[in-house]
Each structure stands twice: as structure tokens, then as C-alpha cells.
Design a protein around this motif. Sequence first.
Motif, PDB file in Angstrom:
ATOM      1  N   HIS A  72       0.858  -1.198   0.000  1.00  0.00           N
ATOM      2  CA  HIS A  72       0.000   0.000   0.000  1.00  0.00           C
ATOM      3  C   HIS A  72       0.887   1.240   0.000  1.00  0.00           C
ATOM      4  O   HIS A  72       1.245   1.775   1.047  1.00  0.00           O
ATOM      5  N   VAL A  73       1.218   1.710  -1.205  1.00  0.00           N
ATOM      6  CA  VAL A  73       2.101   2.866  -1.362  1.00  0.00           C
ATOM      7  C   VAL A  73       1.530   3.783  -2.437  1.00  0.00           C
ATOM      8  O   VAL A  73       1.089   3.320  -3.489  1.00  0.00           O
ATOM      9  N   HIS A  74       1.560   5.083  -2.179  1.00  0.00           N
ATOM     10  CA  HIS A  74       1.149   6.079  -3.165  1.00  0.00           C
ATOM     11  C   HIS A  74       2.406   6.714  -3.761  1.00  0.00           C
ATOM     12  O   HIS A  74       3.043   7.548  -3.128  1.00  0.00           O
ATOM     13  N   LEU A  75       2.747   6.316  -4.984  1.00  0.00           N
ATOM     14  CA  LEU A  75       3.931   6.863  -5.643  1.00  0.00           C
ATOM     15  C   LEU A  75       3.613   8.085  -6.501  1.00  0.00           C
ATOM     16  O   LEU A  75       4.522   8.858  -6.816  1.00  0.00           O
ATOM     17  N   ASN A  76       2.343   8.226  -6.917  1.00  0.00           N
ATOM     18  CA  ASN A  76       1.830   9.505  -7.449  1.00  0.00           C
ATOM     19  C   ASN A  76       2.347   9.913  -8.813  1.00  0.00           C
ATOM     20  O   ASN A  76       1.999  11.004  -9.294  1.00  0.00           O
ATOM     21  N   GLU A  77       3.172   9.119  -9.447  1.00  0.00           N
ATOM     22  CA  GLU A  77       3.697   9.466 -10.763  1.00  0.00           C
ATOM     23  C   GLU A  77       2.992   8.633 -11.830  1.00  0.00           C
ATOM     24  O   GLU A  77       2.788   7.429 -11.619  1.00  0.00           O
ATOM     25  N   PRO A  78       2.625   9.274 -12.969  1.00  0.00           N
ATOM     26  CA  PRO A  78       2.831  10.674 -13.362  1.00  0.00           C
ATOM     27  C   PRO A  78       1.774  11.595 -12.771  1.00  0.00           C
ATOM     28  O   PRO A  78       0.820  11.135 -12.169  1.00  0.00           O
ATOM     29  N   GLY A  79       1.976  12.879 -12.976  1.00  0.00           N
ATOM     30  CA  GLY A  79       0.965  13.870 -12.611  1.00  0.00           C
ATOM     31  C   GLY A  79       1.234  14.604 -11.324  1.00  0.00           C
ATOM     32  O   GLY A  79       1.043  15.809 -11.252  1.00  0.00           O
ATOM     33  N   ARG A  80       1.672  13.853 -10.293  1.00  0.00           N
ATOM     34  CA  ARG A  80       1.977  14.500  -9.017  1.00  0.00           C
ATOM     35  C   ARG A  80       3.344  14.023  -8.509  1.00  0.00           C
ATOM     36  O   ARG A  80       3.513  13.707  -7.332  1.00  0.00           O
ATOM     37  N   THR A  81       4.297  14.015  -9.417  1.00  0.00           N
ATOM     38  CA  THR A  81       5.637  13.557  -9.066  1.00  0.00           C
ATOM     39  C   THR A  81       6.290  14.480  -8.042  1.00  0.00           C
ATOM     40  O   THR A  81       7.220  14.078  -7.337  1.00  0.00           O
ATOM     41  N   ASP A  82       5.808  15.732  -7.946  1.00  0.00           N
ATOM     42  CA  ASP A  82       6.359  16.615  -6.919  1.00  0.00           C
ATOM     43  C   ASP A  82       5.913  16.187  -5.523  1.00  0.00           C
ATOM     44  O   ASP A  82       6.503  16.612  -4.524  1.00  0.00           O
ATOM     45  N   TRP A  83       4.894  15.337  -5.433  1.00  0.00           N
ATOM     46  CA  TRP A  83       4.513  14.748  -4.138  1.00  0.00           C
ATOM     47  C   TRP A  83       5.417  13.556  -3.817  1.00  0.00           C
ATOM     48  O   TRP A  83       5.911  13.411  -2.710  1.00  0.00           O
ATOM     49  N   GLU A  84       5.548  12.685  -4.795  1.00  0.00           N
ATOM     50  CA  GLU A  84       6.419  11.516  -4.709  1.00  0.00           C
ATOM     51  C   GLU A  84       6.507  10.946  -6.105  1.00  0.00           C
ATOM     52  O   GLU A  84       5.613  11.160  -6.935  1.00  0.00           O
ATOM     53  N   GLY A  85       7.571  10.207  -6.398  1.00  0.00           N
ATOM     54  CA  GLY A  85       7.715   9.586  -7.705  1.00  0.00           C
ATOM     55  C   GLY A  85       8.364   8.226  -7.591  1.00  0.00           C
ATOM     56  O   GLY A  85       8.751   7.787  -6.504  1.00  0.00           O
ATOM     57  N   PHE A  86       8.478   7.539  -8.714  1.00  0.00           N
ATOM     58  CA  PHE A  86       9.061   6.203  -8.710  1.00  0.00           C
ATOM     59  C   PHE A  86      10.516   6.223  -8.235  1.00  0.00           C
ATOM     60  O   PHE A  86      10.943   5.349  -7.479  1.00  0.00           O
ATOM     61  N   TRP A  87      11.280   7.225  -8.654  1.00  0.00           N
ATOM     62  CA  TRP A  87      12.707   7.276  -8.301  1.00  0.00           C
ATOM     63  C   TRP A  87      12.885   7.444  -6.793  1.00  0.00           C
ATOM     64  O   TRP A  87      13.562   6.644  -6.151  1.00  0.00           O
ATOM     65  N   THR A  88      12.268   8.468  -6.240  1.00  0.00           N
ATOM     66  CA  THR A  88      12.445   8.725  -4.802  1.00  0.00           C
ATOM     67  C   THR A  88      11.711   7.695  -3.954  1.00  0.00           C
ATOM     68  O   THR A  88      12.215   7.252  -2.920  1.00  0.00           O
ATOM     69  N   GLY A  89      10.511   7.297  -4.390  1.00  0.00           N
ATOM     70  CA  GLY A  89       9.728   6.364  -3.589  1.00  0.00           C
ATOM     71  C   GLY A  89      10.366   4.995  -3.481  1.00  0.00           C
ATOM     72  O   GLY A  89      10.392   4.393  -2.400  1.00  0.00           O
ATOM     73  N   HIS A 405      20.551   1.484  17.282  1.00  0.00           N
ATOM     74  CA  HIS A 405      19.629   2.550  17.660  1.00  0.00           C
ATOM     75  C   HIS A 405      19.947   3.792  16.830  1.00  0.00           C
ATOM     76  O   HIS A 405      21.124   4.109  16.609  1.00  0.00           O
ATOM     77  N   TYR A 406      18.922   4.476  16.374  1.00  0.00           N
ATOM     78  CA  TYR A 406      19.155   5.711  15.635  1.00  0.00           C
ATOM     79  C   TYR A 406      17.970   6.638  15.813  1.00  0.00           C
ATOM     80  O   TYR A 406      16.868   6.207  16.171  1.00  0.00           O
ATOM     81  N   LYS A 407      18.214   7.907  15.572  1.00  0.00           N
ATOM     82  CA  LYS A 407      17.157   8.913  15.636  1.00  0.00           C
ATOM     83  C   LYS A 407      16.752   9.264  14.209  1.00  0.00           C
ATOM     84  O   LYS A 407      17.596   9.436  13.334  1.00  0.00           O
ATOM     85  N   VAL A 408      15.451   9.355  13.995  1.00  0.00           N
ATOM     86  CA  VAL A 408      14.945   9.687  12.674  1.00  0.00           C
ATOM     87  C   VAL A 408      15.200  11.163  12.385  1.00  0.00           C
ATOM     88  O   VAL A 408      14.729  12.041  13.098  1.00  0.00           O
ATOM     89  N   THR A 409      15.975  11.410  11.349  1.00  0.00           N
ATOM     90  CA  THR A 409      16.270  12.772  10.900  1.00  0.00           C
ATOM     91  C   THR A 409      15.821  12.918   9.451  1.00  0.00           C
ATOM     92  O   THR A 409      15.523  11.935   8.772  1.00  0.00           O
ATOM     93  N   LYS A 410      15.802  14.152   8.989  1.00  0.00           N
ATOM     94  CA  LYS A 410      15.463  14.362   7.582  1.00  0.00           C
ATOM     95  C   LYS A 410      16.450  13.635   6.675  1.00  0.00           C
ATOM     96  O   LYS A 410      16.090  13.138   5.604  1.00  0.00           O
ATOM     97  N   GLU A 411      17.718  13.579   7.111  1.00  0.00           N
ATOM     98  CA  GLU A 411      18.731  12.895   6.308  1.00  0.00           C
ATOM     99  C   GLU A 411      18.442  11.400   6.199  1.00  0.00           C
ATOM    100  O   GLU A 411      18.832  10.748   5.223  1.00  0.00           O
ATOM    101  N   ALA A 412      17.777  10.849   7.201  1.00  0.00           N
ATOM    102  CA  ALA A 412      17.458   9.419   7.190  1.00  0.00           C
ATOM    103  C   ALA A 412      16.257   9.100   6.311  1.00  0.00           C
ATOM    104  O   ALA A 412      15.996   7.933   6.017  1.00  0.00           O
ATOM    105  N   MET A 413      15.524  10.133   5.899  1.00  0.00           N
ATOM    106  CA  MET A 413      14.338   9.934   5.064  1.00  0.00           C
ATOM    107  C   MET A 413      14.742  10.007   3.599  1.00  0.00           C
ATOM    108  O   MET A 413      15.342  10.990   3.159  1.00  0.00           O
ATOM    109  N   GLN A 414      14.422   8.979   2.838  1.00  0.00           N
ATOM    110  CA  GLN A 414      14.745   8.957   1.420  1.00  0.00           C
ATOM    111  C   GLN A 414      13.585   9.446   0.553  1.00  0.00           C
ATOM    112  O   GLN A 414      13.774   9.694  -0.628  1.00  0.00           O
ATOM    113  N   PHE A 415      12.372   9.559   1.125  1.00  0.00           N
ATOM    114  CA  PHE A 415      11.246   9.999   0.312  1.00  0.00           C
ATOM    115  C   PHE A 415      11.362  11.482  -0.011  1.00  0.00           C
ATOM    116  O   PHE A 415      12.127  12.227   0.620  1.00  0.00           O
ATOM    117  N   LYS A 416      10.594  11.933  -1.003  1.00  0.00           N
ATOM    118  CA  LYS A 416      10.804  13.261  -1.591  1.00  0.00           C
ATOM    119  C   LYS A 416      10.510  14.400  -0.620  1.00  0.00           C
ATOM    120  O   LYS A 416      11.346  15.284  -0.398  1.00  0.00           O
TER     121      LYS A 416
END
Length: 458
Positions: A72-89, A405-416
Motif C-alpha cells: 500500500h504505497v502512493h507513488l503519485n507518478e505521473p501527474g503528481r511527481t512533486d509529491w512523490e515519484g518512482f525514483w524517490t519512492g 539505535h538511531y534517531k529519525v532525521t530528515k537525512e534518514a528519510m529517502q522519500f521526496k
Amino acid sequence: MVEFIICFGRKILLPGGISPSPATIVVHLSTGKIVDIREGQASCDELGLNRRAVEWIEAGDLVVLPGLVDAHVHLNEPGRTDWEGFWTGTRAAASGGITTVVDMPLNSLPPTTTVLNLEAKRQAAMGQLHTDVAFWGGITPGNQDHILPLVEAGVRGFKCFLIESGVDEFPCVEEPDLHKAMKKLEEVSGVLLFHAELADDMGCYEKPDPREYSTFLASRPQDLETKAISLIIKLQKLYPAVRCHIVHLSAASALPLIRQAKVDGLPLTVETCFHYLCLNAEDVPAGHTEFKCCPPVREASNRDKLWEALIDGTIDCVVSDHSPCIAELKRLDDGDIMAAWGGISTLGLGLSLLWTEGSKRGVPLGDIVNWTSKKTAEHIGFDSLKGKLQVGYDGDFVLWDESAHYKVTKEAMQFKNKLSPYEGMSLQGRVEKTYLRGVKVFDRVEGFQGLPPTGRLL
């Protein structure tokens, strides 16, 4: 020339195992399939392989898991790739040990409601996939004649909404629409996924302040879910050849209905999400729109009941429902939770989230992987291809540090769009490397450097 990848580890999670054990796995690179598994450590001579044709992966103290399947993933491409896309997702997925994702029919433009639209999605995905990707189709009013062609084109099943979806191009259906769709699905023993909130009785706000999470929570009461699930069960009795699946269950009040349907032998399956198992409404600060999703995150007592239902098998599997958007739609400027886009960004964090929360409840790692790999693969019909470390299956595996153990940071997030309610949270367990059909697609230290996209459309 390397023909085989051999992974040896002291902690390999094989099918049926609650705890990892020493084993050796052999993947043939030409097919990407697991061709041999031996208990303990096996040499090339024991495996009958030429040493010069083999590349060894020594897992050491890392746990070796099957690649996860996020259905269950919303990759949103085409059309809303600025939300998420195949590459980043798909990068985000690979960073979390996911080797297969199934894309939802919205919020892309066009939605996956016709074969032509499906082909547009496939064309957009070409050359961008770091994981394998499959597709759900969509049911909207009047598109029932597209159902069988979409099945023939390879979609894994169909999703519909019983409440407005939030995007104009994917309207909700009513009961007459469902009869038309389910008659078609009966012909192929198809799968129908429901966003199970019924829009006939929206709740009343406890507080007028749209920044308060309690205002939003009161607007989406549990009763919306129980009424929808009652309708689904009624329909399923009329069309028993159609497996019905409830996506992102949040309301524990619906569990008695679901339990009874399963006792009655109806082919009903249910998923819940990381956010319903790892967050609770009492902890959501005012104005923090990153916590908004539909159905909503509910109270801690509700969360505990969802865990109980997951453990006893009432709930079948766990998915991300990764549904991002651009920052402007999250209303960060005014914190208006009622007006903000409803969707939580989670892709790549799920295994760590479940292990962190599950460990507090004594849940073994084998169960967590079962819910996020084996069961999700069964749900999408890939149970002879994905979800297990077993001979004949794709050589998808993950090297996992269960004690990190790690803390979730923006750097740890790979999504767009790096906005998530998990930012700042301390988690246990971390993916070190991910392999797809024996080929490395993610390395925590090196990231994606030198790793071309090798995912396929399924």
C-alpha cells in the motif's frame, strides 16, 4: 565471471522460523532466484560450485531477512511527481528493506482506472525503479467495463472509496456501483480493496479549533469504519468468490465484525498501518499536521487492541500507506489540521518502527517479518515469488542490525517531501543493506552510489 551470490549468516530468518538460525543461501544471478539453502555454513565444494563463479556475502552478526513487501504505497507518478515519484519512492523503500511495492491507483494523474492509464504509469516508471513495483487498479462510478481488461493487463486487484477520496479524479462509489463491480470481479475471483469509511454520518467536532487534533478525530469517528465494514460483509455474502480487503484499519470497534466474518468463512482480509500501531492521538500536538491521515490515528487504548488483533491473526498484515504531498498542502503555516492533506509519510521506516514498538510487547522478529513480507506477498498474489527465503523464490534479502539505535532525521528519510511524524523519534533496528534478486540496491554507508535502478514492473 560471477554467476552466484552466496550469503552466509549466523542469523538467517528462514520460513516458519520465529528465531534466526545459521544458514547459507545461494542466488543464481542469471535468474535472480534462490537455488539452494543449507543449514549452517556450506562451502563451494559442498554446494557444487566453482569458487571463481561465486561472490560471498558474510552477514556476520547481522540478521538476514526476506525482502519486505509493502502492498500500500502512493507513488503519485505521473501527474503528481512533486509529491512523490518512482525514483524517490523506490529508493525510500529499498532503504527500509522493502524490495517490492504495490502502487495505489490514486493520486497519480491519470489514476489507474483504465488499461490506457495503467500503461501511462508503466511508461513513467521505466528506468526509475530501485525495487520491484506492481499496481492496484481503481473502481470508480461507471468504470466496471474496465475491470476485466485491467486484470488481463496485470493489476493485482482493485481499490475503491466509500467516502470522498480527497482528489476529484477518483470519486467514491455507492452500493449500486459495487454490485456492478463485484459481478465483474466474480468472473475472475478478483480482489476488491475498500477504504472502509462510510460517509453517511460524519462526526461532530468536540472543539471548534481546527488546529486541535481532537477536532479532527471527532470528525472521523470509529462509527464510520464499522458501518462501512458492515456493508462490505453484507456484499461479500452476495459475492463470495470476491475476496474483500479492508485497507488501513484504524477502528478497534470493527474487530468483532471482522472476527465473526472470518469465523463464518468469508474471504475477508485486513491490513493496518505502522502509524496506527506506533502513534496515538493523545500525543499529537496542536497544529502538527504531519500526523493527519484518514482514517485518523486513534487513542492508545485503541492501538493496544489493534496489536492484540494483529497478534491473534484477526488483522492479516501491516503496510505503510505512504501518502505524501508537497509541504504547502500540509498547511504548515497555520497548522490547520482540518484543512491539511491527509497522509503520513513512512516509507522506509516501517521495519524499525514495528521492531521498536513490538519489542515492548514481546513480539518476535519472525512475526514482524511475517506481517510485512510473507502475508503482504500472499495478499497481492505473489506468494510463490516474494516474501520468503526459500528455493524458487526471488533472491530478495536484507541485512538487518536488530540492536542498532538511531534517531529519525530528515537525512534518514529517502522519500521526496521530508515531512513525517516520526522525525526525532528514537528507533531500534536498522537496515544495513538490501538485495534484489541477489543484486545490492541499497547500502547504508554508501547509500545508492554506484547502484543503478534494477527494479522491475511486476
